[in-house]
Every structure is written in C-alpha cells, then in structure tokens.
Design a protein around this motif. Structure first.
Motif, PDB file in Angstrom:
ATOM      1  N   ASN A  84      36.303  37.568  34.306  1.00  0.00           N
ATOM      2  CA  ASN A  84      35.607  38.746  34.847  1.00  0.00           C
ATOM      3  C   ASN A  84      36.564  39.798  35.382  1.00  0.00           C
ATOM      4  O   ASN A  84      36.157  40.922  35.627  1.00  0.00           O
ATOM      5  CB  ASN A  84      34.661  38.340  35.982  1.00  0.00           C
ATOM      6  N   HIS A  85      37.819  39.433  35.587  1.00  0.00           N
ATOM      7  CA  HIS A  85      38.749  40.395  36.160  1.00  0.00           C
ATOM      8  C   HIS A  85      39.792  40.877  35.170  1.00  0.00           C
ATOM      9  O   HIS A  85      40.832  41.381  35.553  1.00  0.00           O
ATOM     10  CB  HIS A  85      39.407  39.813  37.412  1.00  0.00           C
TER      11      HIS A  85
ATOM     12  N   LEU B 167      50.922  38.591  40.875  1.00  0.00           N
ATOM     13  CA  LEU B 167      51.362  37.789  39.734  1.00  0.00           C
ATOM     14  C   LEU B 167      50.352  37.878  38.592  1.00  0.00           C
ATOM     15  O   LEU B 167      50.707  38.035  37.422  1.00  0.00           O
ATOM     16  CB  LEU B 167      51.532  36.325  40.145  1.00  0.00           C
ATOM     17  N   PHE B 168      49.072  37.787  38.972  1.00  0.00           N
ATOM     18  CA  PHE B 168      47.994  37.889  37.979  1.00  0.00           C
ATOM     19  C   PHE B 168      48.027  39.266  37.302  1.00  0.00           C
ATOM     20  O   PHE B 168      47.988  39.377  36.081  1.00  0.00           O
ATOM     21  CB  PHE B 168      46.655  37.648  38.681  1.00  0.00           C
TER      22      PHE B 168
ATOM     23  N   SER C 153      44.019  44.263  34.851  1.00  0.00           N
ATOM     24  CA  SER C 153      43.416  43.389  35.856  1.00  0.00           C
ATOM     25  C   SER C 153      42.611  44.211  36.850  1.00  0.00           C
ATOM     26  O   SER C 153      43.012  45.309  37.233  1.00  0.00           O
ATOM     27  CB  SER C 153      44.509  42.642  36.599  1.00  0.00           C
ATOM     28  N   SER C 154      41.460  43.689  37.261  1.00  0.00           N
ATOM     29  CA  SER C 154      40.681  44.407  38.276  1.00  0.00           C
ATOM     30  C   SER C 154      40.544  43.551  39.528  1.00  0.00           C
ATOM     31  O   SER C 154      39.707  43.814  40.381  1.00  0.00           O
ATOM     32  CB  SER C 154      39.298  44.750  37.719  1.00  0.00           C
TER      33      SER C 154
ATOM     34  N   ASN D 178      50.590  43.566  31.447  1.00  0.00           N
ATOM     35  CA  ASN D 178      51.662  43.741  30.463  1.00  0.00           C
ATOM     36  C   ASN D 178      51.346  43.152  29.104  1.00  0.00           C
ATOM     37  O   ASN D 178      52.185  43.070  28.235  1.00  0.00           O
ATOM     38  CB  ASN D 178      52.957  43.123  30.999  1.00  0.00           C
ATOM     39  N   LEU D 179      50.105  42.696  28.969  1.00  0.00           N
ATOM     40  CA  LEU D 179      49.717  42.055  27.719  1.00  0.00           C
ATOM     41  C   LEU D 179      48.923  43.042  26.867  1.00  0.00           C
ATOM     42  O   LEU D 179      48.056  43.750  27.377  1.00  0.00           O
ATOM     43  CB  LEU D 179      48.871  40.826  28.045  1.00  0.00           C
TER      44      LEU D 179
END
Lengths: 364, 317
Positions: free
Chosen positions: B279-280, B219-220, B240-241, B226-227
């Motif tokens: 941080n991610h 979800l994250f 995201s990482s 997509n942003l």
C-alpha cells in the motif's frame, strides 16, 4: 463487450489476454479463441493438471507447466459456480487439503498433540533406547573419563579414600560393576554416583554420620543409582534435541563424546522422587543382603535432614523438604517389613569405620 | 501511452495464512523436517496468489519436488561441514580444530555470492505475472568478483565501505532482474546510503531509539524510490508514500502481537506488513503492461534457494 460466457486467456507468450469461449467436460476444460483463430482447435486444461486461486470474485485457473498459461473467469460467468465448486472440492482432496479444511482450533490442538508426542519421544523413549544400546564396558570407560575430569577440579583425601574403599570391599554392592569409592575434601554435604561404578563422597557428608551402618546405607543407595544406570539415564535424558542430532549425524559413536561434554551436569543432576525412592529401597535390600542393619538408612536420612536444618535454620521450606521426610517415612515402613531379617555384627566394618571417623570427626 | 498510476495490492488474510502455517508446521514435524520444501512452496503459492499487480495475481510456479532436490543437496553439504567439525574436534589437536573452523568459515563466506546468484535465478524464473516469467540474468563470476572485491574494501576500511558494498550488490542484482522484456534498474549509491545510515544511527542514539522508525522509513524510501522498470517504449517509477509515524505504528503493533500471542500471531504480522508495504509503493509510468513478451527462460535448480534458507539469510538484497 465481453460475452458473458467468455473468459480471459493468458497464453504464456504475451501478457495481452485474449477472449476465449469456455466449455467443460468431466475431465477437461476447453478454451476456444473468440477474437480470431489462434487456437481454433481448442486449448485443453485437464482438471488434474490445473492449479487455481481465487482473488476478488475471480477464479484463476493455471496449467501446471512453466510458464503457466491461465484463464480468468469472473463471478458473473455462468460457469463460475461449477468451476469453483469443482476446484474447491479438488483443494480438499489430498491430506494437505483435508488438514487445511479443519477449524483453526482443531489444527492448534493437533499441533499441540504432535509436539507433546515428540517431546515424549525425545525425553522418554529415545534416551531409554540409547541407554540400552550402551554396553557396560562402554559405560565404565565413559565413567572413568568423567571421573578423571572431575578429579582435576577437586581435592582427594587419599587416606580416607583407601579406607572407604576398603570398607566398600567388605560389602557386596554390585554384580555388574566394580564399585570404587573416592572421598573428596569438600564441606558441602553431598555424594554422587558416576556411570560405571565410581562413587564420590564429600568429607562433609562423612562428618555428619554417626555409625558404620549409615555409610553402608549411603553406599547401597549410590550403588543402586549405578546398578540401575540412573546417572547415565539422567545425563542422556537431559540432552534432548542434541542427543537426537548426534545420533542422526554420527550414530551411536557420537553419544559417548556428547555425554562427556555434558558430564559437568552430573553434579547438578537431581533425580526424580521415584528414582530416589528406588535407590533407598534397593539400597536397603543391599544392606540386608550384606546382613547389615537397614535402620542405617533411616539414620542417614534423618541426619541429612537435621544437618540441613542446622545449616539453614531460616529456610524452613528446605528443612521441611517433603521429599526427605517422605523418604524417612518410607524407610521406616520398609524397616517394619524387614524387622525379622538376619543381622550380623561385622567387626571389620566397625574397625575401618573407626579409622575413617578419626580423620573426619563429628562436626557438631 | 500516457503516464498513469499502476495498482499493486496484497489481499492475504491473517487467518488463512495462519492455517497454512499451522498445517505446514504439523507436516514438517511429523516428517522430521523433510516436508519443508513443500511447505515453502505452499507458503509462496499463497502469498504470491494474494498479491496482485493491475488486478492480475503473481504466480509462483516452483514446486516442492524441485525444492526437495535442492534441499537434499543443501542438507548433504551441511552434514559434511558438520562432520568435518565434529571429526576434527574429536580427532585432532587444538590447532587442527582452529584451522578446520577457519576453513569452514571461509567456505561459508565463499558460497554467499553463489547462493545469492542461484536463489535469484530460481526464484525469478518461477515468478510469473500475466503468464510472463521474471528472470535473473546476472553473471555468476561477475557477482563473485564484485562480492570479494567489495568484501575486501569493507574489511580494510573497517566496515565503512559496507554501505557501498550493499549498494553495488543491490544495483547489480536488481539491475539484472527482468519481467519478460522489461528490465528493472536500481540506482543506489554508497554516499547516500552511508549518510542515511549514519544519520539514522546517530539520531537513534540521541532520541533513545525513537528515531529507529524514521530510520526504517528512510531505508524503505531509499529502496523503493531508486527502483524502476523500463521496456523499449516506456518506464515505470516507484515511490514510497510511507511515513515514520506509520512505520512506528506498524512495527510497535507487530511487536505487541508477537509478544502477546507468544509468536502465534506471526501470520497476522506477516500479512499486515505485506499489506503495508504494497500500500505504500506508488507506481507511475507509461509502460504498456499488455505488451510484455515472454523472454526469460525457465530454471529449476533450487539448491541455492534451499541453502539460503538453511543459513537463514533473507532473500531480498
């Protein structure tokens, strides 16, 4: 190369900062353009219109407008110390700042004290004030409604009720309230008082009584709960926050409806030790006023204790319930105090008692 | 400009935040809740000032006074609804009560898009970076139409369309957020979002809940990946990482902190989570952030924001 004295100024129109030279007076900070002459005459940041934040050895000073132009001053700048000191001092000026300055443990203590104070207001002062605002007429009509809603769920012994009422009518139990007694067909040994004058007695309780003085004691006890408004107080203090909300939203008018909604709690309501003791001692006073032997209270309590013992022989903690024993001891003490009180034989009471007892023969 | 990585960081400390929360609580209690708008301003001021992008902190320029005005309006509105329910219960018959309650439910649903619209407008107008305002330029009636159309589809498909609903809403709202002259864009689609959730749901059941952390991670990822942000000359993409294992660590420790501190550790949970999130998110692109221009107007009506708080639904779509 940024001059040591210069700061970065964000003007609120573009994200690109400009280098500025900084000067400080008592009340203001002045910025002068270093790259050109865009703000030659100086931008003024009055101290009392500034907000600030610290981040990674930098101080950010914002003008309190929207958008907020701001400047960043680095720790290596000679003005940094002076400005940080000034702004830190400003942070702790207001009462918010004064609080924030405290140690966390102090803050937690303050919070606990405030919460306890509110708890005290909600459970002590507010219910007491509310009780005082409810008139006897309101209380009686409320009690009447509660009574009717309870009766829809219980079976009334109408003959015993008439006799018990007749019994109570021989006595002077209350100056303010009209006491009406109802006998409910229920084996559980219990009786309770509704706000405004209704006393409900389970037939199970009548069964364990041996003589009319015990019934007088019971009526005296329950009448005291009514006279001293214990049930009303008990119901109201159990409401806590919802009482507060109701008063805030709909004033005193809503309180009655709220009490009705919570009336079912009444049967589970257990009074505190001090309220029960008050009901016992005032009940005995009522007995004396009616010239009835107050020893009936001691007998009633003893029978209560015994019946609990025989019903639950294994639950030793109930049968040695300290409250009941303490109440018996208190009753004995009071008896000694009143041992010379005038007592009359009351044939009417004995006669009605006889009729009542025929319907509820002794259980054991 | 060449592509490069941008730095987004959260610097907040649990203890600092904890003290702010406690002071706010104290003041809210002794003012019977009326301090709430100022408390919220203090909280946002702190959290914004501790979040930096390219070494410049964000600034929340909203004030307690503005939010107090909205707070009073929201309070009166709720009080009226309460009064309506109360009076119908005590005066009316059973049928009348049911109608009142139904009408109130409908009012609640009807104001959701208005609350979303208003709270985004206020919050974005009061968010600033490098002196540049954010802004929300969505159209209220468009959002209302979208909301009710999708709500209708969601109801008649027994909730299945909910995934498309959520994505349409997010695309619309985030697609109308700007940072000065740079525009955000969100590119979610219902099919992906539905599959992601269906997979997460089924696997969570099969694995007795263990997969929940990976579902959360998905979800994250779907939110972040997509942003994007673009201005006339360049773009910035988000990536995201986070891994499922890291999410498990974050959420389990958060849970333990809350349980063992009886909720007092909330401040640490919040700062840990923000730090984790910042941080991610990797930000990469070629926007020249020193060329942003102030384009967004100010907007100071905080009623919807306060309403959103009263009904307790999250700010982020």
């Amino acid at each position: 190369m940024i001059n040591q004295l210069s700061v970065l100024f964000y003007d609120g129109n573009r994200s690109l900062p400009r280098k500025a030279r900084i000067e400080i007076s008592d009340q203001n900070i002045y910025l002068f353009d270093e790259d050109g002459d865009q703000f030659d005459k100086g931008i003024i940041f009055p101290f009392n219109k500034c907000r600030h934040s610290f981040l990674e050895n930098k101080l950010f000073v914002y003008l309190d407008t929207s958008p907020s132009p701001y400047f960043v001053i680095d720790q290596s700048n000679p003005f940094y110390e002076e400005l940080s000191k000034k702004f830190r001092h400003q942070t702790f000026l207001g009462w918010y700042g004064k609080l924030l300055q405290q140690k966390w443990i102090t803050l937690c203590l303050v919070l606990i004290i405030i919460i306890s104070a509110f708890y005290f207001i909600l459970t002590g002062i507010l219910p007491a004030a509310t009780v005082r605002l409810i008139s006897i007429t309101q209380e009686s009509s409320l009690g009447e409604k509660i009574y009717r809603s309870i009766l829809t769920e219980s079976k009334v012994d109408s003959t015993a009720t008439i006799q018990a009422q007749h019994f109570a009518d021989q006595l002077k139990l209350s100056n303010k309230y009209k006491i009406s007694v109802t006998v409910v067909k229920e084996d559980e040994i219990n009786a309770y008082a509704l706000p405004g004058g209704h006393i409900l007695i389970n037939s199970g309780l009548l069964k364990i009584m041996n003589h009319p003085e015990e019934l007088v004691a019971l009526l005296g006890h329950e009448s005291t709960h009514i006279n001293k408004r214990h049930s009303l107080k008990g119901l109201i203090s159990k409401m806590g926050l919802s009482l507060f909300q109701t008063i805030a939203l709909s004033g005193m008018g809503g309180v009655g409806d709220l009490i009705l909604k919570n009336a079912s709690d009444l049967q589970q309501l257990s009074f505190s030790r001090s309220l029960e003791q008050e009901a016992d001692s005032d009940g005995m006073k009522l007995m004396l006023e009616n010239k009835v032997d107050p020893a009936g209270m001691k007998d009633l309590l003893t029978h209560l204790q015994q019946s609990v013992k025989t019903s639950f022989p294994n639950l030793s903690f109930i049968s040695t319930h300290p409250l009941t024993q303490e109440r018996i001891d208190d009753a004995i003490k009071l008896l000694q105090k009143h041992k010379n009180a005038a007592i009359q034989k009351q044939p009417e009471l004995d006669q009605i008692w006889g009729l009542l007892k025929k319907r509820s023969p002794k259980a054991h | 400009m060449e592509k490069r990585l941008f730095e987004l960081r959260f610097h907040g400390k649990g203890m600092e935040y904890f003290k702010i929360i406690i002071v706010n609580l104290i003041l809210c209690i002794i003012t019977l809740g009326f301090y709430y708008p100022w408390a919220k301003a203090k909280t946002l001021n702190y959290l914004y000032s501790q979040t930096s992008f390219e070494n410049q902190p964000f600034v929340f320029t909203g004030t307690g006074n503005e939010m107090f005005k909205g707070f009073i309006k929201a309070f009166i509105f709720i009080a009226l609804l309460y009064a309506a329910v109360f009076s119908s219960v005590f005066l009316g018959s059973g049928g009348f009560v049911q109608i009142t309650i139904l009408v109130i439910y409908l009012i609640f649903i009807a104001i959701i898009p208005l609350i979303l619209h208003g709270s985004y407008r206020y919050r974005m107008a009061k968010t600033q970076w490098s002196g540049i305002r954010f802004g929300y330029s969505g159209n209220r009636s468009e959002l209302v139409k979208l909301f009710f159309r999708d709500l209708f589809f969601t109801i008649i498909t027994f909730g299945i369309y909910g995934a498309w609903f959520a994505m349409n809403l997010r695309n619309y709202i985030l697609g109308h957020v700007q940072m000065g002259n740079a525009k955000f864009k969100y590119n979610g689609n219902g099919v992906d979002y539905f599959v992601l959730n269906l997979k997460g749901y089924l696997l969570s059941i099969v694995t007795l809940g263990i997969y929940i952390f990976w579902w959360q991670k998905d979800l994250f990822d779907y939110y972040v990946n997509n942003l994007s942000l673009s201005d006339d000359e360049g773009n910035m993409y988000c990536k995201s990482s986070a891994t499922g294992g890291e999410f498990a660590g974050l959420l389990i420790v958060n849970f333990l902190i809350i349980v063992f501190t009886l909720g007092l550790g909330y401040a640490w949970v919040a700062t840990r989570t923000l730090e984790f999130v910042m941080n991610h998110i990797l930000l990469k692109g070629d926007i020249d952030f020193e060329k942003l221009i102030q384009t967004q107007t100010d907007y100071s009506d905080a009623t919807a924001t306060d309403m959103a708080d009263v009904f307790d639904f999250g700010f982020i779509i």
